[in-house]
Scaffold this active site. Structure first.
Site, PDB file in Angstrom:
ATOM      1  N   LYS A  20       0.831  -1.211   0.000  1.00 31.28           N
ATOM      2  CA  LYS A  20       0.000   0.000   0.000  1.00 31.28           C
ATOM      3  C   LYS A  20       0.863   1.257   0.000  1.00 31.28           C
ATOM      4  O   LYS A  20       0.439   2.310  -0.498  1.00 31.28           O
ATOM      5  CB  LYS A  20      -0.969  -0.010   1.180  1.00 31.28           C
ATOM      6  CG  LYS A  20      -0.315  -0.171   2.557  1.00 31.28           C
ATOM      7  CD  LYS A  20       0.003   1.135   3.217  1.00 31.28           C
ATOM      8  CE  LYS A  20       0.694   0.924   4.548  1.00 31.28           C
ATOM      9  NZ  LYS A  20       0.985   2.189   5.249  1.00 31.28           N
ATOM     10  N   THR A  28      -3.406   5.549   3.672  1.00 31.66           N
ATOM     11  CA  THR A  28      -2.086   5.975   3.226  1.00 31.66           C
ATOM     12  C   THR A  28      -2.139   6.761   1.925  1.00 31.66           C
ATOM     13  O   THR A  28      -1.293   7.621   1.679  1.00 31.66           O
ATOM     14  CB  THR A  28      -1.166   4.742   3.061  1.00 31.66           C
ATOM     15  OG1 THR A  28      -1.274   3.919   4.217  1.00 31.66           O
ATOM     16  CG2 THR A  28       0.281   5.157   2.886  1.00 31.66           C
TER      17      THR A  28
END
Length: 274
Positions: free
Chosen positions: A134, A191
């Site tokens: 990610k 994120t």
């Protein structure tokens, strides 16, 4: 909480040891810790990355370093959790993953509170890969944001990035549903969109045209996605998994690319069925 730089003091009698170090430093730290870790201690890894040299996940690195001394009771801790917000007591939900349900439940019991909700999972592969890859996607979303693009571009990368992460995890034995949960989609959204994301911040500065070396020199903290991009790219090639966003970010970071070329590369791919 009493901070100390002496490993012997920190680990004396510890039944649970939480590892929170950059992924590229975990081997050295484990070697220094080994004389002080009790053979019954549970190691909790809050380390998100894939080792560059070996392409190992963090649980494999831990086992590689301490397995000859004792079989580590290792639990992966991951999920959408900016440290500053968690420290302020803002409601946060994460995942504790282990191949042994007793160990993950013990971590769940010890860390859960009225502001921190911990779920258990036995898919260590999926949880670790979600937490690592990610960060690569966050650099990509930062790059298009730095170019001045809006929510459409970010949403496209998040969605196709999730598909990319899932392909890799499943190829390595992880489960689709894990990547749809907190350690996959949850951490990915955080994120890729949060202002506290260091990896997104690196991408934004790259999108604005600044060189990577200059960006990293000014940072006080580690952006794991920079190193993880290389590992994920090489792991994808080894496994023969299609990773177009990872490949585009790799070109941006390591082949003197730029964010505009990254976006053009992704949009210019052959049309296909979703």
């Amino acid at each position: 909480i009493r901070p100390t730089s002496l490993l012997g003091d920190a680990l004396d009698g510890a039944e649970m040891v939480i590892l929170v170090v950059p992924s590229h430093g975990i081997r050295a730290v484990l070697r220094d810790m080994l004389p002080y870790i009790g053979s019954r201690a549970v190691l909790v890894g809050a380390v998100k990355g894939i080792e560059n040299e070996t392409l190992m996940r963090m649980s494999d690195v831990v086992r590689d370093e301490v397995g000859d001394r004792f079989e580590p009771r290792y639990v992966v801790l991951s999920g959408p959790s900016f440290a500053a917000e968690t420290a302020r007591g803002e409601p946060t939900a994460i995942v504790a993953a282990s191949g042994n349900a007793e160990w993950s439940r013990s971590v769940q019991k010890e860390l859960s509170s009225n502001t921190l909700r911990v779920y258990t999972n036995d898919d260590v592969v999926g949880v670790e890969l979600g937490g690592a890859v990610k960060n690569v996607m966050a650099i990509a979303t930062g790059g298009v944001t730095g170019l001045g693009f809006g929510h459409n571009s970010v949403a496209a990368i998040i969605t196709r990035g999730l598909a990319e992460m899932t392909r890799m995890a499943v190829r390595m034995g992880g489960r689709v549903e894990t990547l749809a949960g907190l350690a996959g989609l949850g951490d990915l959204v955080l994120t890729c969109t949060g202002s506290l994301s260091r990896n997104r911040g690196v991408g934004i500065e790259l999108g604005r045209g600044r060189p990577l070396d200059e960006i990293l020199t000014e940072m006080r903290e580690v952006a794991e996605g920079v190193k993880t991009t290389r590992s994920a790219y090489e792991l994808g090639r080894r496994l023969d998994v299609e990773l177009p966003i990872t490949e585009a970010v790799y070109a941006l970071l390591y082949e003197n690319g730029n964010a505009r070329a990254m976006a053009d590369r992704l949009m210019g791919r052959p049309l296909k069925r979703e």
